[in-house]
Design a protein around this motif. Sequence first.
Motif, PDB file in Angstrom:
ATOM      1  N   THR A 185     -39.272  53.936 -44.401  1.00 27.11           N
ATOM      2  CA  THR A 185     -37.891  54.172 -44.300  1.00 27.11           C
ATOM      3  C   THR A 185     -37.176  55.310 -44.888  1.00 27.11           C
ATOM      4  O   THR A 185     -35.920  55.510 -44.342  1.00 27.11           O
ATOM      5  CB  THR A 185     -37.152  53.109 -45.073  1.00 27.11           C
ATOM      6  OG1 THR A 185     -37.237  53.372 -46.326  1.00 27.11           O
ATOM      7  CG2 THR A 185     -37.843  51.729 -44.529  1.00 27.11           C
ATOM      8  N   TYR A 199     -33.044  49.392 -39.464  1.00 23.09           N
ATOM      9  CA  TYR A 199     -34.202  50.055 -39.855  1.00 23.09           C
ATOM     10  C   TYR A 199     -35.220  49.749 -38.828  1.00 23.09           C
ATOM     11  O   TYR A 199     -36.393  50.262 -38.683  1.00 23.09           O
ATOM     12  CB  TYR A 199     -34.423  49.883 -41.306  1.00 23.09           C
ATOM     13  CG  TYR A 199     -33.978  50.765 -42.088  1.00 23.09           C
ATOM     14  CD1 TYR A 199     -34.734  52.054 -42.386  1.00 23.09           C
ATOM     15  CD2 TYR A 199     -32.724  50.600 -42.669  1.00 23.09           C
ATOM     16  CE1 TYR A 199     -33.900  53.066 -43.314  1.00 23.09           C
ATOM     17  CE2 TYR A 199     -32.063  51.412 -43.818  1.00 23.09           C
ATOM     18  CZ  TYR A 199     -32.952  52.715 -43.981  1.00 23.09           C
ATOM     19  OH  TYR A 199     -32.176  53.321 -44.803  1.00 23.09           O
ATOM     20  N   ILE A 256     -35.405  48.364 -49.374  1.00 22.71           N
ATOM     21  CA  ILE A 256     -35.207  49.299 -47.973  1.00 22.71           C
ATOM     22  C   ILE A 256     -35.646  50.682 -48.587  1.00 22.71           C
ATOM     23  O   ILE A 256     -36.647  51.402 -48.251  1.00 22.71           O
ATOM     24  CB  ILE A 256     -34.162  49.168 -47.315  1.00 22.71           C
ATOM     25  CG1 ILE A 256     -34.149  48.008 -46.562  1.00 22.71           C
ATOM     26  CG2 ILE A 256     -34.189  50.523 -46.384  1.00 22.71           C
ATOM     27  CD1 ILE A 256     -32.940  47.668 -45.567  1.00 22.71           C
TER      28      ILE A 256
END
Length: 642
Positions: free
Chosen positions: A444, A379, A437
Amino acid sequence: MHFGSLAQGIVSGVVMGGALGLLALGVIVVFRSTNVLNFAQGDASMLCGFLLYVLLTHVHLPYALAVLLAVLLGGALGLVMDRLILRPLRGQPLMSSVIATLAISMILSGVALFVWGPYEFAVPSPVGTGGVRVGSISLGYSSLLALGVVAVVILLLTLLMQRTRIGLAMRATSQSARVAGLLGINVESVFSLSWVLSGALGALAAAIITPIYYLDIGIMDQLLLIAFAGVVLGGLTSFLGAVAGTVLLSVVTNVLDLYVSTQWTSPILVLIILLTLVLWPQGLFGRRSLISATHGLFARPQGGSPLQRFLGSGRRKTSATSLLVIIGVVLPFLVGSIRTDQLTQVWIAAIAILGLTVLFGFTGQVSLAQAGFMGLGAYCSAIVTTDLGFPFLGGLVAAAVVAGLFGLALGVPCLRLSGPYLAVATWGFGWGLPTAIANLNRLTGGFNGMAGPEPSLFGLMLTGGRAKYWLALVVLAVCIAAVANLRRSRIGRAWLALRSSEPAAKAMGVNITVYKLLAFVVSAMLAGVAGSLYTHTVNFISPQTFTFWNSIFYLAAVVVGGMESLPGAIVGALFLVMIPQLVAGVGNWQYVIYGGALLVVIRFAPRGIVGVPDQLANLFIRTGRRQQLTTAEPLGDPAKSS
């Protein structure tokens, strides 16, 4: 928040935690005797749950008889696992037995998936759907039954361990199997009995949990992970502590769901577990006097034969790895585009596994967070290159740095932990990170995932399958060369000293804290590099890609390839990525085949696949010596010769 809702959440947490306590007790019974964390406990319990479902809904047996047969099946499964699979592994590192239970889990899961499919089933309750209500708190009859059964099981296990000769033998074996054997205790029988009890408790857990919730092939595995955390939180030396840990975990989960967004429950829970283990490294109810017996869980064999040392030492080891890399250069010309893409993922996985080779193989520390660090790198690289406009190399460096910093942040609280406590602490990080996340959806993309741009080097776009293949291979070669140099340096010698004996290393002047943290950082950085490559070769990432189970499989790959071998990282990655691809055409049986292949490697290649030439050389040497002894002429009679 209304007090009634809080009270209901606490009561529901107690019920759920008590039911999970049966799984936790099964885990602790095996661990106290054998030091093995049983990852097959969930799937064995699930299989017993399906038997119970069939007996109740198709055969229409009375509930008590159906439960009895399910419990007998659970005990039989435990006995078979011990006698046929785990007993031959007794002389190997304990991690081999742990990975063997993972392989058994895959086999049982594949069988259940083939027979029952990925569907949910409702298991009938013996007490109906009614319940009692006290004020604003409601409690079903099934929940009351669960609490009663758990209380009875704890009482019986306590009496067994404290008041019987069998319990005395089990406690003596948990302290030291070698000393117990010298005292005349049949250690192998104690081990088998522990596995039988564990299987029976797992079956009983399925009989209690599935009528309250539901039954499918994955539910018991999910609950097993919570039970693991509860066991370590409560303490691995106490039956009551194990149940108390699962109850506490379930209650805190329900309270967080009420007062905090459910999206952040897992990350907050992870922080609570880490903080608890930092303050009480032996668990809330554990005793340090018994914890020392658990430190051998991740031990590895020392020494080795001349051939193994030849292949695994210094420049020769790097040369062997370089040969594999050279072979890898020509592979795209020999295989099609699909295999080329698969091999690209092999090289990426090898980088992540190489990080575990540093942490586990070189220093003896275990981590179940490698996939989490890989996700961080993935990421980070995607955000840096997509949102900030940096080139691919900038994303790669940023991924390594960010993952390394998180590795440092995790390593600091884990310094006081070892064995299963360290495993659960790192598992918690790897478990909570994908959820965190996903919750940062503006950054994200959440569960919808995020796109990663094509890689480029010095203005040259690397868009083809072969270009990405060679990119991954070159990065892997650089990482291997860097780790090989580290291993030959003062840092590497300090790591190996730590693995052999921390007290001895400390006596020689090795700074334990610094070198442990350095191993965590290097391992996390390599995972971050792998994540960056994954982003730019697959061009799409999501939180589901970097789950806890990926970390488990990476750890299994280290054992399969060779725990301290750099070529072993490549071999383990080949096994991890290619075996599922090769058997993908057989449907649900692929899990059975993969698990079976994993068992074969662990059983017959205890030092990993890279150690097979060493085993064959030893076999030929022993065979030659036996032939020399049998063909040698007997000495003449001295009297006759005179």
